[in-house]
Write a protein that holds these residues in place. Sequence first.
Motif, PDB file in Angstrom:
ATOM      1  N   GLN A 188      -1.912  -4.139  -0.248  1.00  0.00           N
ATOM      2  CA  GLN A 188      -1.945  -5.571  -0.556  1.00  0.00           C
ATOM      3  C   GLN A 188      -3.122  -5.894  -1.482  1.00  0.00           C
ATOM      4  O   GLN A 188      -2.975  -6.646  -2.458  1.00  0.00           O
ATOM      5  N   ALA A 189      -4.291  -5.338  -1.152  1.00  0.00           N
ATOM      6  CA  ALA A 189      -5.476  -5.597  -1.962  1.00  0.00           C
ATOM      7  C   ALA A 189      -5.291  -5.039  -3.369  1.00  0.00           C
ATOM      8  O   ALA A 189      -5.626  -5.702  -4.369  1.00  0.00           O
ATOM      9  N   PHE A 190      -4.737  -3.837  -3.476  1.00  0.00           N
ATOM     10  CA  PHE A 190      -4.551  -3.251  -4.799  1.00  0.00           C
ATOM     11  C   PHE A 190      -3.547  -4.048  -5.618  1.00  0.00           C
ATOM     12  O   PHE A 190      -3.695  -4.160  -6.844  1.00  0.00           O
ATOM     13  N   ALA A 191      -2.526  -4.598  -4.979  1.00  0.00           N
ATOM     14  CA  ALA A 191      -1.553  -5.416  -5.719  1.00  0.00           C
ATOM     15  C   ALA A 191      -2.253  -6.569  -6.419  1.00  0.00           C
ATOM     16  O   ALA A 191      -1.953  -6.888  -7.585  1.00  0.00           O
ATOM     17  N   GLY A 192      -3.215  -7.202  -5.717  1.00  0.00           N
ATOM     18  CA  GLY A 192      -3.975  -8.282  -6.343  1.00  0.00           C
ATOM     19  C   GLY A 192      -4.882  -7.785  -7.445  1.00  0.00           C
ATOM     20  O   GLY A 192      -5.025  -8.427  -8.495  1.00  0.00           O
ATOM     21  N   LEU A 193      -5.503  -6.628  -7.236  1.00  0.00           N
ATOM     22  CA  LEU A 193      -6.383  -6.054  -8.264  1.00  0.00           C
ATOM     23  C   LEU A 193      -5.591  -5.668  -9.506  1.00  0.00           C
ATOM     24  O   LEU A 193      -6.037  -5.894 -10.637  1.00  0.00           O
ATOM     25  N   HIS A 194      -4.410  -5.091  -9.292  1.00  0.00           N
ATOM     26  CA  HIS A 194      -3.604  -4.653 -10.426  1.00  0.00           C
ATOM     27  C   HIS A 194      -3.096  -5.838 -11.234  1.00  0.00           C
ATOM     28  O   HIS A 194      -2.976  -5.757 -12.467  1.00  0.00           O
ATOM     29  N   ALA A 195      -2.808  -6.942 -10.558  1.00  0.00           N
ATOM     30  CA  ALA A 195      -2.361  -8.138 -11.274  1.00  0.00           C
ATOM     31  C   ALA A 195      -3.443  -8.645 -12.217  1.00  0.00           C
ATOM     32  O   ALA A 195      -3.149  -9.133 -13.320  1.00  0.00           O
ATOM     33  N   ALA A 196      -4.711  -8.487 -11.805  1.00  0.00           N
ATOM     34  CA  ALA A 196      -5.824  -8.944 -12.641  1.00  0.00           C
ATOM     35  C   ALA A 196      -6.269  -7.879 -13.637  1.00  0.00           C
ATOM     36  O   ALA A 196      -6.781  -8.207 -14.710  1.00  0.00           O
ATOM     37  N   GLU A 197      -6.091  -6.601 -13.278  1.00  0.00           N
ATOM     38  CA  GLU A 197      -6.502  -5.481 -14.127  1.00  0.00           C
ATOM     39  C   GLU A 197      -5.314  -4.538 -14.289  1.00  0.00           C
ATOM     40  O   GLU A 197      -5.174  -3.558 -13.544  1.00  0.00           O
ATOM     41  N   PRO A 198      -4.423  -4.786 -15.246  1.00  0.00           N
ATOM     42  CA  PRO A 198      -3.200  -3.983 -15.387  1.00  0.00           C
ATOM     43  C   PRO A 198      -3.448  -2.502 -15.661  1.00  0.00           C
ATOM     44  O   PRO A 198      -2.542  -1.682 -15.446  1.00  0.00           O
ATOM     45  N   LYS A 199      -4.647  -2.135 -16.119  1.00  0.00           N
ATOM     46  CA  LYS A 199      -4.946  -0.720 -16.376  1.00  0.00           C
ATOM     47  C   LYS A 199      -5.406   0.012 -15.120  1.00  0.00           C
ATOM     48  O   LYS A 199      -5.767   1.188 -15.168  1.00  0.00           O
ATOM     49  N   SER A 200      -5.376  -0.656 -13.998  1.00  0.00           N
ATOM     50  CA  SER A 200      -5.845  -0.023 -12.760  1.00  0.00           C
ATOM     51  C   SER A 200      -4.743   0.810 -12.116  1.00  0.00           C
ATOM     52  O   SER A 200      -3.556   0.499 -12.229  1.00  0.00           O
ATOM     53  N   LYS A 201      -5.167   1.885 -11.460  1.00  0.00           N
ATOM     54  CA  LYS A 201      -4.284   2.760 -10.705  1.00  0.00           C
ATOM     55  C   LYS A 201      -4.884   2.946  -9.305  1.00  0.00           C
ATOM     56  O   LYS A 201      -6.101   2.849  -9.127  1.00  0.00           O
ATOM     57  N   LEU A 202      -4.018   3.235  -8.346  1.00  0.00           N
ATOM     58  CA  LEU A 202      -4.483   3.565  -7.005  1.00  0.00           C
ATOM     59  C   LEU A 202      -4.035   4.975  -6.672  1.00  0.00           C
ATOM     60  O   LEU A 202      -2.836   5.288  -6.742  1.00  0.00           O
ATOM     61  N   VAL A 203      -4.982   5.843  -6.318  1.00  0.00           N
ATOM     62  CA  VAL A 203      -4.678   7.222  -5.963  1.00  0.00           C
ATOM     63  C   VAL A 203      -5.012   7.413  -4.487  1.00  0.00           C
ATOM     64  O   VAL A 203      -6.148   7.157  -4.067  1.00  0.00           O
ATOM     65  N   VAL A 204      -4.028   7.842  -3.717  1.00  0.00           N
ATOM     66  CA  VAL A 204      -4.199   7.999  -2.267  1.00  0.00           C
ATOM     67  C   VAL A 204      -4.097   9.474  -1.912  1.00  0.00           C
ATOM     68  O   VAL A 204      -3.094  10.133  -2.218  1.00  0.00           O
ATOM     69  N   ALA A 205      -5.141  10.000  -1.275  1.00  0.00           N
ATOM     70  CA  ALA A 205      -5.151  11.390  -0.812  1.00  0.00           C
ATOM     71  C   ALA A 205      -5.021  11.410   0.699  1.00  0.00           C
ATOM     72  O   ALA A 205      -5.771  10.724   1.400  1.00  0.00           O
ATOM     73  N   GLY A 206      -4.072  12.186   1.200  1.00  0.00           N
ATOM     74  CA  GLY A 206      -3.855  12.287   2.631  1.00  0.00           C
ATOM     75  C   GLY A 206      -2.379  12.216   2.951  1.00  0.00           C
ATOM     76  O   GLY A 206      -1.547  11.858   2.103  1.00  0.00           O
ATOM     77  N   ASP A 207      -2.054  12.556   4.179  1.00  0.00           N
ATOM     78  CA  ASP A 207      -0.668  12.540   4.616  1.00  0.00           C
ATOM     79  C   ASP A 207      -0.630  12.043   6.054  1.00  0.00           C
ATOM     80  O   ASP A 207      -1.661  11.948   6.711  1.00  0.00           O
ATOM     81  N   GLY A 208       0.550  11.710   6.544  1.00  0.00           N
ATOM     82  CA  GLY A 208       0.640  11.234   7.905  1.00  0.00           C
ATOM     83  C   GLY A 208       1.972  10.596   8.196  1.00  0.00           C
ATOM     84  O   GLY A 208       2.868  10.529   7.339  1.00  0.00           O
ATOM     85  N   GLU A 209       2.097  10.074   9.429  1.00  0.00           N
ATOM     86  CA  GLU A 209       3.379   9.586   9.900  1.00  0.00           C
ATOM     87  C   GLU A 209       3.869   8.334   9.195  1.00  0.00           C
ATOM     88  O   GLU A 209       5.050   8.005   9.243  1.00  0.00           O
ATOM     89  N   LEU A 210       2.982   7.611   8.482  1.00  0.00           N
ATOM     90  CA  LEU A 210       3.383   6.380   7.801  1.00  0.00           C
ATOM     91  C   LEU A 210       3.702   6.585   6.324  1.00  0.00           C
ATOM     92  O   LEU A 210       3.871   5.623   5.577  1.00  0.00           O
ATOM     93  N   ARG A 211       3.823   7.827   5.897  1.00  0.00           N
ATOM     94  CA  ARG A 211       3.999   8.116   4.469  1.00  0.00           C
ATOM     95  C   ARG A 211       5.174   7.348   3.858  1.00  0.00           C
ATOM     96  O   ARG A 211       5.005   6.632   2.869  1.00  0.00           O
ATOM     97  N   GLU A 212       6.356   7.487   4.420  1.00  0.00           N
ATOM     98  CA  GLU A 212       7.536   6.857   3.819  1.00  0.00           C
ATOM     99  C   GLU A 212       7.480   5.335   3.949  1.00  0.00           C
ATOM    100  O   GLU A 212       7.885   4.606   3.034  1.00  0.00           O
TER     101      GLU A 212
END
Length: 360
Positions: free
Chosen positions: A204-228
């Motif tokens: 949710q936070a990144f969605a707001g950041l990306h709307a203001a900064e279109p060149k932003s990316k979010l990279v997530v490292a890790g795995d777990g039961e909530l992946r899908e």
Amino acid sequence: MQHGGGMSTVVMNYLRNINHDDFVFDVVCHGPYDEDYKAEIERYGGTLTSFENISLLNVLDTMTRVRQYFDVHGRYDVVHCHMANAAFVYLKIAEQRNVPLRILHSHQDHYADSWQHAMRNVPIVAYGKRFANCYIACSKKAGDFLFREKPYTILQNSIPTGVYRFNEDVRAKWRNEQGFGDDDIVFANIGRLTLQKNQRFLLQAFAGLHAAEPKSKLVVAGDGELREELRRYARSLGIAEDVIWLGNVNTIDEFYQGMDILLFPSLYEGLPMVLVEAQAAGVTSLVSDTITREAMVTDYARMLPIDKGVEPWIEAGLKAVSGLVSSDRTHGAKRVRDAGFDIKDTVRDLEGIYRQSIGN
């Protein structure tokens, strides 16, 4: 025992830096493990054994398997339990086998992610504690939570600070391999994909950041039961094309060099290794105000509330972006080391605790 896991990192940091003439680690985990961890443990003379996750359905079978494990491996000087909800198995059997030093190590300040699991864990943790004769915690918050009035030793989750020292060449290499340009802003998160890590809030936070900064990316490292579930949520927010899911990462030190800003909105933590490592790499880190303040060891990190919605995170994230040009990341490793979080110092403390078991 997988890359990116906090307790796995703690164990491996101590394993790599302990006096190998005097100490050997045999490691037992529950669930999957990385083969390179297994190979590394074996190079140092130890073993890695994996059992299935403990549940009410298999607890008796697990206890039988652990007893058989002790039969095969023989006498131990120390059993060091990093999972409070498994102490009733390992430390009880260790006491029955006359293991001199039986350590229970607290790594967090909550019983579980959900109230159902907490209701299960409360009685078995209380029962397991009685079989320990040494208490260790990664922070005061984690120690007070698990041990309350009992005396315990704080052993900070420490790191090889030199490994994370900022390196511009490594940064350029990693970003090039990932396909990022010089003007891309890389937000990052590291941790299991689980409720504790609060990654729906992160998205949710990144969605707001990306709307203001279109060149932003979010990279997530890790795995777990909530992946899908999390991937579907990213699609519903319209940011799926700008979120990169790396899974478990072997070269996590390079990841810190390549990222610009760490977003770490965990619901709770004992003393998060991720935050210590990020500060050593000089990464601007925005973290929830629910974690222990003992992890805030440099001015690279800033605490934010998670009970006031994502707006404070969006505002702080945009401010952090504007400060990237003037940010100097080269002092992080020294500041973390000076704060007492270098593994070469704390491993000597652990050796001293272990030596109690052999009267040396």
